[in-house]
Enzyme design. Structure first.
Site, short mmCIF file in Angstrom:
data_model
loop_
_atom_site.label_atom_id
_atom_site.label_comp_id
_atom_site.label_asym_id
_atom_site.label_seq_id
_atom_site.Cartn_x
_atom_site.Cartn_y
_atom_site.Cartn_z
N THR A 46 0.82 -1.20 0.00
CA THR A 46 0.00 0.00 0.00
C THR A 46 0.86 1.26 0.00
O THR A 46 0.43 2.31 -0.48
CB THR A 46 -0.95 0.00 1.21
OG1 THR A 46 -1.64 -1.25 1.26
CG2 THR A 46 -1.97 1.12 1.13
N TYR A 134 5.14 -12.14 4.87
CA TYR A 134 4.05 -11.59 4.06
C TYR A 134 3.82 -12.48 2.87
O TYR A 134 4.62 -12.51 1.93
CB TYR A 134 4.42 -10.16 3.64
CG TYR A 134 3.39 -9.41 2.84
CD1 TYR A 134 2.07 -9.84 2.73
CD2 TYR A 134 3.74 -8.23 2.19
CE1 TYR A 134 1.14 -9.13 1.98
CE2 TYR A 134 2.82 -7.51 1.45
CZ TYR A 134 1.52 -7.96 1.35
OH TYR A 134 0.61 -7.25 0.61
N LYS A 162 1.56 -12.02 7.71
CA LYS A 162 0.44 -11.35 7.05
C LYS A 162 -0.01 -12.30 5.94
O LYS A 162 0.69 -12.46 4.95
CB LYS A 162 0.86 -10.00 6.48
CG LYS A 162 -0.25 -9.29 5.72
CD LYS A 162 0.24 -7.99 5.10
CE LYS A 162 -0.86 -7.34 4.26
NZ LYS A 162 -0.39 -6.11 3.58
N VAL A 204 -3.76 -6.48 8.90
CA VAL A 204 -2.95 -5.42 8.31
C VAL A 204 -3.85 -4.78 7.28
O VAL A 204 -4.13 -5.37 6.23
CB VAL A 204 -1.66 -5.96 7.67
CG1 VAL A 204 -0.85 -4.81 7.07
CG2 VAL A 204 -0.82 -6.69 8.72
#
Length: 306
Positions: A46, A134, A162, A204
């Site tokens: 992001t 992640y 995540k 998240v």
């Protein structure tokens, strides 16, 4: 290491000229930690990490660290598809006194599970910084398998994941194979509640830029056993969860923040501005949820965080 429940995957603000807007980043970070965020993930997907230089990232780490001043965890996106670069960046984040590192699965290279294990192990052994893995195969082209996650969870500094594969089977298997203290975070806002039901710790989040307190209420309701209330929160927020991915993240959330008055700028190329039709749909959802009723952005804020 307890990173908290709601971790905002923070956008990276740019000026109209496309340069980093560090002042706006500091203001936004301060706002987020007073509106539901237990932690901030800086320079992740992001945050447009593929288009940032390492020097820009290091300065952004420092700015956000100073802006939140210990009131929230700051997790640095220091992953790379180069193990050496990931190690160097993670060591730098540790030197800056940050609270953790987000390590994305190496993209484009398409390593085997053995390669993934050795990559993350090398990064983990390079510093004492707590690491959140992640897993996002839709962007990286490779999925970190639950068995590999379980093996990595045996390493002291690898404390969380995540999980953004989008499948509850993967999350279930990770939970089955890892100890209870290993934290599983949803990588998708819309899957926060299902992940919680599988023993997850939180999310998240992208939506927490806009509804941080409401996400906290959802998670706290579930933690208290108020499952019907948690479901009601989820269903109320679901239209926002979906519309924020009407085009590639973070283009929609940046547009939403701009509508609220934040000077976050457009995404860097190769991401293009939100299409007019998508902007109309986004604005409609924000208006229906009352998220444009009160301008929250820096254009209305007199206090400068430095």
């Amino acid at each position: 290491m307890n990173f908290g429940r709601v971790l905002t995957a923070m956008v990276t603000p740019f000026t109209d000229e496309g340069e980093l807007n560090y002042d706006e980043a500091a203001r936004l970070a301060d706002y987020l930690v007073t509106h539901g965020s237990d932690g901030l993930v800086v320079c992740g997907t992001t945050g447009e990490s593929p288009t940032l230089t390492w020097q820009e990232e290091y300065e952004l780490f420092r700015v956000v660290r100073d802006a939140v001043a210990g009131r929230a965890k700051v997790i640095a996106g220091t992953g790379s598809n180069s193990t050496r670069e990931a190690i160097e960046a993670t060591r730098k984040a540790a030197q800056l006194g940050l609270d953790g590192s987000l390590q994305v699965v190496p993209y484009y290279n398409k390593p085997t599970q053995l390669g993934l294990y050795e990559h993350f192990k090398a990064v983990a052994q390079a510093s004492d910084l707590p690491i959140m893995l992640y897993n996002i195969p839709g962007r990286t082209g490779v999925s970190l398998q639950p068995e590999t996650v379980a093996k990595l969870a045996e390493l002291t500094t690898i404390v969380a994941i995540k999980e953004a594969s989008g499948t509850m089977e993967v999350a279930s298997e990770i939970r089955r194979l890892t100890p209870s203290h290993f934290a599983i975070y949803s990588g998708d806002d819309s899957l926060t509640l299902p992940i919680l039901s599988l023993g997850g710790s939180g999310v998240v989040s992208v939506a927490s830029h806009l509804v941080g307190p409401q996400l906290q209420e959802l998670i706290q309701s579930y933690a208290k056993g108020q499952h019907d209330q948690a479901l009601a929160h989820h269903l109320r927020l679901f239209p926002l969860f979906k519309v924020l991915f009407v085009e590639t993240n973070p283009v929609p959330v940046k547009a939403a923040l701009e509508m609220q008055g934040w000077r976050v700028g457009r995404a860097r190329l190769p991401l293009a501005p939100l299409q007019p039709s998508s902007r109309q749909v986004l604005r409609q959802v924000l208006e229906e949820m009352g998220l444009l009723a009160e301008a929250k952005g820096s254009k209305q804020m007199a206090t400068k965080v430095s």
